[in-house]
Enzyme design. Structure first.
Site, PDB file in Angstrom:
ATOM      1  N   ALA A 157       6.728  -4.545   0.922  1.00 39.10           N
ATOM      2  CA  ALA A 157       5.634  -4.196   1.854  1.00 39.10           C
ATOM      3  C   ALA A 157       5.371  -2.697   1.986  1.00 39.10           C
ATOM      4  CB  ALA A 157       5.861  -4.792   3.244  1.00 39.10           C
ATOM      5  N   ALA A 158       6.074  -1.862   1.222  1.00 36.92           N
ATOM      6  CA  ALA A 158       5.842  -0.417   1.335  1.00 36.92           C
ATOM      7  C   ALA A 158       4.414  -0.053   0.942  1.00 36.92           C
ATOM      8  CB  ALA A 158       6.836   0.337   0.465  1.00 36.92           C
ATOM      9  N   GLY A 159       3.967  -0.565  -0.208  1.00 39.17           N
ATOM     10  CA  GLY A 159       2.606  -0.278  -0.646  1.00 39.17           C
ATOM     11  C   GLY A 159       1.565  -0.876   0.276  1.00 39.17           C
ATOM     12  N   ASP A 160       1.835  -2.059   0.810  1.00 40.22           N
ATOM     13  CA  ASP A 160       0.900  -2.706   1.736  1.00 40.22           C
ATOM     14  C   ASP A 160       0.797  -1.921   3.036  1.00 40.22           C
ATOM     15  OD1 ASP A 160       0.611  -4.744  -0.144  1.00 40.22           O
ATOM     16  OD2 ASP A 160       2.242  -5.911   0.725  1.00 40.22           O
TER      17      ASP A 160
END
Length: 303
Positions: free
Chosen positions: A254-257
Protein backbone atom coordinates in the site's frame (compact mmCIF):
# COMPACT_ATOMS: atom_id res chain seq x y z
CA UNK A 1 -17.28 33.57 -1.20
CA UNK A 2 -16.06 30.40 0.55
CA UNK A 3 -13.95 28.18 -1.66
CA UNK A 4 -15.66 24.85 -2.35
CA UNK A 5 -13.61 21.77 -1.51
CA UNK A 6 -13.22 19.30 -4.36
CA UNK A 7 -14.22 15.67 -4.01
CA UNK A 8 -12.01 12.68 -4.70
CA UNK A 9 -13.73 9.89 -6.65
CA UNK A 10 -11.77 6.65 -6.82
CA UNK A 11 -12.69 4.02 -9.40
CA UNK A 12 -10.95 0.68 -9.16
CA UNK A 13 -10.16 -2.50 -7.35
CA UNK A 14 -11.14 -3.79 -3.95
CA UNK A 15 -9.56 -6.99 -2.63
CA UNK A 16 -9.19 -9.05 0.48
CA UNK A 17 -5.46 -9.33 1.17
CA UNK A 18 -4.18 -12.62 2.60
CA UNK A 19 -0.62 -11.94 3.78
CA UNK A 20 2.06 -14.26 5.15
CA UNK A 21 5.74 -13.82 5.98
CA UNK A 22 8.50 -16.22 4.90
CA UNK A 23 12.25 -16.40 5.50
CA UNK A 24 12.88 -17.25 1.84
CA UNK A 25 10.74 -17.22 -1.30
CA UNK A 26 9.66 -20.82 -2.06
CA UNK A 27 11.05 -22.49 -5.15
CA UNK A 28 9.06 -24.74 -7.48
CA UNK A 29 7.50 -27.63 -5.57
CA UNK A 30 8.78 -26.39 -2.21
CA UNK A 31 6.62 -26.11 0.92
CA UNK A 32 7.71 -23.62 3.59
CA UNK A 33 6.52 -22.77 7.07
CA UNK A 34 5.20 -19.22 7.10
CA UNK A 35 4.73 -16.77 9.96
CA UNK A 36 2.75 -13.71 11.00
CA UNK A 37 -0.28 -14.42 8.80
CA UNK A 38 -3.02 -11.83 8.69
CA UNK A 39 -5.88 -10.85 6.43
CA UNK A 40 -6.95 -7.30 5.69
CA UNK A 41 -9.04 -5.46 3.09
CA UNK A 42 -6.95 -3.97 0.29
CA UNK A 43 -6.84 -3.50 -3.47
CA UNK A 44 -5.24 -0.52 -5.16
CA UNK A 45 -8.51 1.33 -5.60
CA UNK A 46 -9.70 0.83 -2.04
CA UNK A 47 -6.27 1.68 -0.60
CA UNK A 48 -6.08 4.89 -2.62
CA UNK A 49 -9.58 5.85 -1.48
CA UNK A 50 -8.71 5.22 2.16
CA UNK A 51 -5.53 7.28 1.83
CA UNK A 52 -7.47 10.19 0.35
CA UNK A 53 -10.12 9.98 3.07
CA UNK A 54 -7.56 9.72 5.88
CA UNK A 55 -5.92 12.86 4.58
CA UNK A 56 -9.17 14.76 4.80
CA UNK A 57 -10.78 14.50 1.36
CA UNK A 58 -14.46 13.82 0.80
CA UNK A 59 -13.98 10.48 -0.94
CA UNK A 60 -16.27 8.19 -2.93
CA UNK A 61 -15.37 4.61 -3.91
CA UNK A 62 -16.63 3.26 -7.24
CA UNK A 63 -16.16 -0.42 -8.04
CA UNK A 64 -17.55 -3.89 -7.40
CA UNK A 65 -17.32 -6.54 -4.71
CA UNK A 66 -18.81 -10.03 -4.66
CA UNK A 67 -21.80 -11.30 -2.73
CA UNK A 68 -19.58 -13.11 -0.22
CA UNK A 69 -18.26 -12.68 3.32
CA UNK A 70 -15.14 -10.88 2.09
CA UNK A 71 -17.37 -8.18 0.56
CA UNK A 72 -18.79 -7.31 3.96
CA UNK A 73 -15.31 -6.92 5.43
CA UNK A 74 -14.17 -4.80 2.48
CA UNK A 75 -17.14 -2.44 2.80
CA UNK A 76 -16.81 -2.22 6.56
CA UNK A 77 -13.14 -1.29 6.30
CA UNK A 78 -13.40 1.55 3.81
CA UNK A 79 -16.43 2.99 5.64
CA UNK A 80 -14.50 2.86 8.91
CA UNK A 81 -11.82 5.05 7.38
CA UNK A 82 -14.32 7.59 6.03
CA UNK A 83 -14.87 6.47 2.42
CA UNK A 84 -18.42 6.73 1.03
CA UNK A 85 -19.42 3.28 -0.25
CA UNK A 86 -22.88 4.21 -1.58
CA UNK A 87 -21.79 3.60 -5.18
CA UNK A 88 -19.91 0.36 -4.54
CA UNK A 89 -21.85 -2.23 -6.55
CA UNK A 90 -22.30 -5.97 -5.98
CA UNK A 91 -21.34 -8.66 -8.48
CA UNK A 92 -22.31 -12.34 -8.64
CA UNK A 93 -18.58 -13.06 -9.11
CA UNK A 94 -16.50 -13.49 -5.94
CA UNK A 95 -14.67 -10.53 -4.45
CA UNK A 96 -11.09 -9.87 -5.55
CA UNK A 97 -8.32 -11.65 -3.65
CA UNK A 98 -4.62 -10.78 -3.23
CA UNK A 99 -2.21 -13.35 -1.81
CA UNK A 100 0.85 -11.53 -0.46
CA UNK A 101 4.12 -13.29 0.39
CA UNK A 102 6.38 -11.07 2.52
CA UNK A 103 10.15 -11.57 2.62
CA UNK A 104 12.93 -9.27 3.87
CA UNK A 105 10.93 -6.02 3.68
CA UNK A 106 9.74 -6.89 0.17
CA UNK A 107 6.70 -8.72 -1.16
CA UNK A 108 5.34 -10.89 -3.97
CA UNK A 109 1.66 -10.61 -4.85
CA UNK A 110 -0.74 -12.95 -6.69
CA UNK A 111 -4.09 -11.45 -7.72
CA UNK A 112 -7.46 -12.99 -8.49
CA UNK A 113 -9.46 -10.08 -9.92
CA UNK A 114 -12.92 -11.53 -9.32
CA UNK A 115 -15.62 -8.85 -9.18
CA UNK A 116 -13.10 -6.17 -10.15
CA UNK A 117 -13.29 -7.35 -13.76
CA UNK A 118 -17.10 -7.39 -13.73
CA UNK A 119 -17.32 -3.62 -14.15
CA UNK A 120 -19.09 -1.81 -17.00
CA UNK A 121 -18.27 1.77 -17.89
CA UNK A 122 -21.91 2.52 -18.65
CA UNK A 123 -22.85 1.83 -15.00
CA UNK A 124 -20.18 4.05 -13.53
CA UNK A 125 -20.44 6.81 -16.11
CA UNK A 126 -24.00 7.31 -14.91
CA UNK A 127 -22.73 7.53 -11.33
CA UNK A 128 -20.10 10.07 -12.39
CA UNK A 129 -22.84 12.20 -13.92
CA UNK A 130 -24.72 12.03 -10.62
CA UNK A 131 -21.92 12.90 -8.20
CA UNK A 132 -19.07 14.38 -10.27
CA UNK A 133 -18.58 18.11 -10.65
CA UNK A 134 -16.06 20.13 -12.61
CA UNK A 135 -12.82 20.31 -10.65
CA UNK A 136 -13.36 17.08 -8.73
CA UNK A 137 -10.59 14.48 -8.96
CA UNK A 138 -10.93 10.99 -10.43
CA UNK A 139 -8.28 8.50 -9.34
CA UNK A 140 -7.92 5.13 -10.99
CA UNK A 141 -5.54 2.23 -11.74
CA UNK A 142 -5.66 -0.89 -13.93
CA UNK A 143 -6.56 -3.69 -11.50
CA UNK A 144 -10.14 -3.51 -12.81
CA UNK A 145 -10.98 -4.11 -16.48
CA UNK A 146 -8.59 -1.78 -18.39
CA UNK A 147 -11.00 -1.36 -21.30
CA UNK A 148 -13.81 -0.17 -19.02
CA UNK A 149 -11.39 1.93 -16.96
CA UNK A 150 -10.24 3.78 -20.09
CA UNK A 151 -13.84 4.70 -20.92
CA UNK A 152 -14.42 6.02 -17.41
CA UNK A 153 -11.28 8.16 -17.62
CA UNK A 154 -12.51 9.67 -20.88
CA UNK A 155 -15.93 10.37 -19.39
CA UNK A 156 -14.50 12.03 -16.29
CA UNK A 157 -12.09 14.19 -18.28
CA UNK A 158 -14.86 15.28 -20.64
CA UNK A 159 -16.92 16.33 -17.59
CA UNK A 160 -14.08 18.56 -16.38
CA UNK A 161 -12.74 16.33 -13.61
CA UNK A 162 -8.98 16.14 -13.05
CA UNK A 163 -7.96 12.58 -13.94
CA UNK A 164 -5.15 10.72 -12.16
CA UNK A 165 -4.04 7.34 -13.49
CA UNK A 166 -1.60 4.89 -11.95
CA UNK A 167 -1.03 2.38 -14.81
CA UNK A 168 -0.61 -0.66 -12.56
CA UNK A 169 -0.41 -3.49 -13.30
CA UNK A 170 1.90 -2.09 -15.96
CA UNK A 171 0.76 -2.25 -19.58
CA UNK A 172 0.98 -0.28 -22.81
CA UNK A 173 -1.70 2.40 -22.96
CA UNK A 174 -3.72 3.29 -26.06
CA UNK A 175 -2.19 6.37 -27.68
CA UNK A 176 -5.59 8.08 -27.82
CA UNK A 177 -5.93 7.85 -24.02
CA UNK A 178 -3.07 10.15 -23.05
CA UNK A 179 -4.93 13.39 -23.81
CA UNK A 180 -7.60 12.39 -21.29
CA UNK A 181 -5.11 11.89 -18.44
CA UNK A 182 -4.12 14.99 -16.46
CA UNK A 183 -1.74 13.33 -13.98
CA UNK A 184 0.07 10.06 -14.66
CA UNK A 185 1.99 8.42 -11.79
CA UNK A 186 4.49 5.75 -12.88
CA UNK A 187 7.26 3.80 -11.20
CA UNK A 188 10.44 2.66 -12.96
CA UNK A 189 8.90 -0.48 -14.46
CA UNK A 190 5.82 1.35 -15.69
CA UNK A 191 8.01 4.09 -17.12
CA UNK A 192 10.02 1.52 -19.08
CA UNK A 193 6.90 -0.08 -20.54
CA UNK A 194 5.44 3.28 -21.60
CA UNK A 195 8.61 5.03 -22.77
CA UNK A 196 11.36 2.42 -23.15
CA UNK A 197 13.40 4.16 -20.44
CA UNK A 198 14.34 2.76 -17.02
CA UNK A 199 15.53 5.62 -14.75
CA UNK A 200 17.82 4.81 -11.82
CA UNK A 201 17.66 7.93 -9.66
CA UNK A 202 16.62 11.59 -9.50
CA UNK A 203 19.72 12.79 -11.32
CA UNK A 204 19.49 10.21 -14.10
CA UNK A 205 18.97 11.86 -17.48
CA UNK A 206 16.49 9.08 -18.22
CA UNK A 207 14.23 10.49 -15.50
CA UNK A 208 13.92 13.82 -17.30
CA UNK A 209 13.51 12.10 -20.65
CA UNK A 210 10.77 9.88 -19.23
CA UNK A 211 8.82 12.91 -18.04
CA UNK A 212 9.41 14.70 -21.34
CA UNK A 213 8.20 11.68 -23.30
CA UNK A 214 4.99 11.41 -21.28
CA UNK A 215 4.37 15.16 -21.45
CA UNK A 216 4.72 15.10 -25.21
CA UNK A 217 2.19 12.25 -25.37
CA UNK A 218 -0.35 14.55 -23.74
CA UNK A 219 0.07 14.14 -19.95
CA UNK A 220 -0.18 17.51 -18.21
CA UNK A 221 1.69 16.42 -15.06
CA UNK A 222 3.77 13.22 -15.35
CA UNK A 223 5.12 11.94 -12.02
CA UNK A 224 7.92 9.38 -11.76
CA UNK A 225 8.47 7.52 -8.47
CA UNK A 226 11.87 5.97 -7.75
CA UNK A 227 11.26 4.06 -4.53
CA UNK A 228 13.79 4.91 -1.82
CA UNK A 229 15.35 7.55 -4.11
CA UNK A 230 12.22 9.76 -4.16
CA UNK A 231 10.13 11.19 -6.98
CA UNK A 232 10.38 13.70 -9.77
CA UNK A 233 7.79 15.55 -11.83
CA UNK A 234 7.42 18.21 -14.48
CA UNK A 235 4.63 20.65 -13.65
CA UNK A 236 3.87 24.19 -14.74
CA UNK A 237 7.18 24.43 -16.57
CA UNK A 238 9.21 23.39 -13.52
CA UNK A 239 11.13 20.22 -12.63
CA UNK A 240 10.28 19.24 -9.05
CA UNK A 241 12.36 16.67 -7.16
CA UNK A 242 11.31 15.23 -3.81
CA UNK A 243 13.77 13.04 -1.91
CA UNK A 244 12.42 10.02 -0.03
CA UNK A 245 12.40 9.83 3.77
CA UNK A 246 14.74 7.35 5.45
CA UNK A 247 12.73 4.89 7.54
CA UNK A 248 12.93 1.29 8.70
CA UNK A 249 10.78 -0.65 6.24
CA UNK A 250 8.51 -3.35 7.65
CA UNK A 251 5.96 -3.90 4.85
CA UNK A 252 5.77 -2.12 1.49
CA UNK A 253 2.12 -3.08 0.87
CA UNK A 254 0.00 0.00 0.00
CA UNK A 255 2.97 2.40 -0.07
CA UNK A 256 2.36 3.41 -3.68
CA UNK A 257 -1.40 3.60 -3.12
CA UNK A 258 -0.88 5.85 -0.12
CA UNK A 259 1.26 8.14 -2.26
CA UNK A 260 -1.38 8.45 -4.99
CA UNK A 261 -4.33 8.85 -2.64
CA UNK A 262 -2.43 11.51 -0.73
CA UNK A 263 -1.67 13.46 -3.91
CA UNK A 264 -5.37 13.47 -4.78
CA UNK A 265 -6.42 14.58 -1.30
CA UNK A 266 -3.91 17.41 -1.05
CA UNK A 267 -4.73 18.68 -4.55
CA UNK A 268 -8.43 18.52 -3.69
CA UNK A 269 -7.75 20.77 -0.70
CA UNK A 270 -6.38 23.43 -3.05
CA UNK A 271 -2.66 23.05 -2.42
CA UNK A 272 0.04 22.95 -5.10
CA UNK A 273 1.46 19.85 -6.77
CA UNK A 274 4.76 20.41 -4.95
CA UNK A 275 3.00 20.44 -1.57
CA UNK A 276 1.03 17.37 -2.61
CA UNK A 277 4.17 15.42 -3.52
CA UNK A 278 5.90 16.40 -0.28
CA UNK A 279 3.00 15.26 1.89
CA UNK A 280 2.48 12.12 -0.21
CA UNK A 281 6.15 11.20 0.26
CA UNK A 282 5.85 11.52 4.02
CA UNK A 283 2.61 9.54 4.05
CA UNK A 284 4.07 6.61 2.10
CA UNK A 285 7.18 6.63 4.31
CA UNK A 286 5.01 6.13 7.38
CA UNK A 287 2.99 3.40 5.64
CA UNK A 288 6.02 1.15 5.03
CA UNK A 289 6.89 1.15 8.73
CA UNK A 290 3.63 -0.70 9.51
CA UNK A 291 2.11 -4.05 8.60
CA UNK A 292 -0.95 -4.28 6.38
CA UNK A 293 -2.68 -2.11 3.83
CA UNK A 294 -5.41 0.32 4.85
CA UNK A 295 -4.66 0.20 8.57
CA UNK A 296 -1.04 1.17 7.84
CA UNK A 297 -1.97 4.43 6.07
CA UNK A 298 -1.46 7.52 8.25
CA UNK A 299 -3.84 10.40 8.75
CA UNK A 300 -2.93 14.04 8.24
CA UNK A 301 -2.14 14.75 11.90
CA UNK A 302 0.41 11.90 11.95
CA UNK A 303 2.12 13.29 8.87
Amino acid sequence: MEKKTKKVIVFGSLNMDLSIGVDTIPTQGETLIGKDFFSSPGGKGANQAVAAAKLGATTYMLGKVGSDSFANEIRKSIKKFGVNDKYLLTSQISSGIAIIIRNNSDNRIILESGANNDVKAIEFNEILEEIGEEGDILVTQLESSPKETFEIIKKAHTMGLTTILNPAPAMVLPENLYNFIDILVVNQTECEILTGLYPEDLEDEKSINCLKNLYEKGIQIPILTLGEKGSITFANGEIIKITAKKVKTLDTTAAGDTYIGAIAAILASGKSIKEALDIATKASAITVTRLGAQESIPNLSEI
